[in-house]
Design an enzyme around this catalytic site. Structure first.
Site, PDB file in Angstrom:
ATOM      1  N   SER A 171       0.790  -1.236   0.000  1.00 51.52           N
ATOM      2  CA  SER A 171       0.000   0.000   0.000  1.00 51.52           C
ATOM      3  C   SER A 171       0.817   1.278   0.000  1.00 51.52           C
ATOM      4  O   SER A 171       0.313   2.322  -0.396  1.00 51.52           O
ATOM      5  CB  SER A 171      -0.968   0.016   1.182  1.00 51.52           C
ATOM      6  OG  SER A 171      -0.295  -0.084   2.412  1.00 51.52           O
ATOM      7  N   ASP A 228      -2.137   7.895   8.996  1.00 51.80           N
ATOM      8  CA  ASP A 228      -3.046   6.972   9.668  1.00 51.80           C
ATOM      9  C   ASP A 228      -2.215   6.017  10.512  1.00 51.80           C
ATOM     10  O   ASP A 228      -1.057   6.302  10.808  1.00 51.80           O
ATOM     11  CB  ASP A 228      -3.969   6.258   8.665  1.00 51.80           C
ATOM     12  CG  ASP A 228      -3.200   5.412   7.638  1.00 51.80           C
ATOM     13  OD1 ASP A 228      -2.033   5.056   7.888  1.00 51.80           O
ATOM     14  OD2 ASP A 228      -3.766   5.120   6.569  1.00 51.80           O
ATOM     15  N   HIS A 237       0.572   4.509   7.673  1.00 48.57           N
ATOM     16  CA  HIS A 237       1.209   5.206   6.560  1.00 48.57           C
ATOM     17  C   HIS A 237       1.682   6.593   6.958  1.00 48.57           C
ATOM     18  O   HIS A 237       1.004   7.309   7.702  1.00 48.57           O
ATOM     19  CB  HIS A 237       0.224   5.331   5.387  1.00 48.57           C
ATOM     20  CG  HIS A 237      -0.365   4.028   4.974  1.00 48.57           C
ATOM     21  ND1 HIS A 237      -1.591   3.587   5.400  1.00 48.57           N
ATOM     22  CD2 HIS A 237       0.122   3.049   4.165  1.00 48.57           C
ATOM     23  CE1 HIS A 237      -1.847   2.397   4.886  1.00 48.57           C
ATOM     24  NE2 HIS A 237      -0.823   2.047   4.132  1.00 48.57           N
TER      25      HIS A 237
END
Length: 374
Positions: A35, A323, A326
């Site tokens: 991600s 978050d 990340h």
């Protein structure tokens, strides 16, 4: 949910290209990862539970809209691509095999992916690393059709392959009590499994023409917000960081062995651990205020993602983490500048721009290559 700062390795790739060719244009680049490197592949999966195509993701991106990037703005790869004057490679699932982009670079990365196929399985839809490699294999066939076998082989040999994986194998597999691997293997056995699997995957890429491979080591996972909250006191999880260090050490040995065994192989590990830990331990030094929790205040929320109903921090520039997993746009920019300075020093290139407040330049690349090869 992803390998911390996986895509910062694009800096190394471009600096090597410039040092060796004397030109400013970036090389053809193929990106594999999770991600932190995903720029929209998972948007194409209606049932995926690993997506960032909703607010507040993208709130600080140029379009002010979510793009599928798992941050509030740019990834490390976006920052580095802009610095070298080339666009970031587009997501594979947005392309047709007739697009010219297949000759210029593609991003295969997918949120939730790991080295092991079972990693990320509870995200339902995503591209495992093995699937990403299979899509590259299909891409190469399309390239052959476009420019012929010989030119396709040359393009693939000359291209750069940036790989950022491994974090999900821990935080969304081995460290999860409901996943079998954590129950079945000791950590030493698990590292051996990861190493053996990665060995076969890298050899598969080599057989498809990959020669210049940069693998991003895992950062200090024990200190990201989603792991700190498990301590009960907000402290880093020391044992998780020790796992990461062992993984990085074993991958370094693997890459050296592959370089020795495979003719023409040039594989390096970009060690993000000390870079990220410095930012976490000394946030004020780099213009941040908080590095132990997230701007979205979702550390203890199931999933740890910045949902549309999340209450954002007052100043996103103050936070290292966006978050629970990340890094923020501001952190990505700082680290991109750091890597640019480090890699410029390593390759002896032209003077790099100032890397940011208090940012000393110290290379963090473990290479099995000789200076001549670099």
């Amino acid at each position: 949910m992803d390998a911390l700062l996986a895509i910062h390795t694009i800096a190394f790739a471009y600096m090597v290209s410039i040092a060796s060719s004397g030109v400013s244009a970036g090389p053809v680049t193929y990106i594999f990862g999770d991600s932190m490197a995903d720029v929209g592949n998972n948007n194409h999966f209606p049932q995926s539970l690993a997506k960032a195509n909703y607010p507040w993701y993208g709130v600080d991106y140029s379009t002010k809209q979510p793009t599928g990037r798992f941050t509030n703005g740019r990834t490390i790869g976006d920052v580095m691509s802009a610095r070298f004057g080339v666009p970031p490679p587009p997501p594979y699932l947005s392309l047709s095999m007739n697009d010219d982009a297949i000759l210029e670079g593609i991003n295969f990365a997918s949120g939730g992916a790991g080295i092991l196929d079972e990693t990320g399985s509870y995200f339902v839809q995503y591209l495992s690393f093995n699937t990403q490699i299979s899509y590259f294999e299909q891409t190469k066939e399309a390239i052959k059709f476009r420019i012929g076998d010989a030119e396709a082989e040359k393009l693939c040999n000359d291209a750069l392959y940036l790989i950022g994986l491994g974090s999900n194998d821990y935080i969304n597999n081995y460290l999860q009590p409901f996943m079998a691997d954590g129950q079945e293997y000791t950590h030493d056995e698990f590292v051996m499994l990861l190493n053996a699997t990665l060995d076969s995957q890298l050899k598969r890429l080599y057989d498809l023409g990959a020669r210049k491979i940069v693998f991003n080591g895992i950062g200090p996972l024990g200190c990201i917000p989603s792991q700190r909250v498990k301590s009960g006191t907000g402290q880093c999880l020391h044992h998780v960081n020790e796992y990461v260090k062992e993984f990085n050490a074993q991958v370094t040995k693997l890459l050296a062995a592959l370089n020795a065994a495979l003719p023409g192989a040039q594989m390096v590990l970009a060690d993000s651990y000390p870079v990220v830990m410095e930012l976490i331990e000394n946030p004020q030094k780099y213009g941040f205020k908080i590095s132990n929790t997230s701007c979205c205040n979702v550390d203890s929320t199931v999933g740890g993602m910045c949902l549309p109903n999340s209450r954002l921090c007052a100043n996103r520039r103050d936070f290292v983490f966006w978050d629970a997993y990340h890094t923020s746009d501001a952190a990505n920019e700082i680290i991109a500048n750091k890597m640019f300075a480090d890699l410029n020093a390593l390759t002896g290139g032209t003077p790099a721009p100032a890397p940011g407040p208090g940012l000393a330049s110290t290379p963090h690349l473990r290479s099995a290559l000789t200076p001549a090869q670099l």
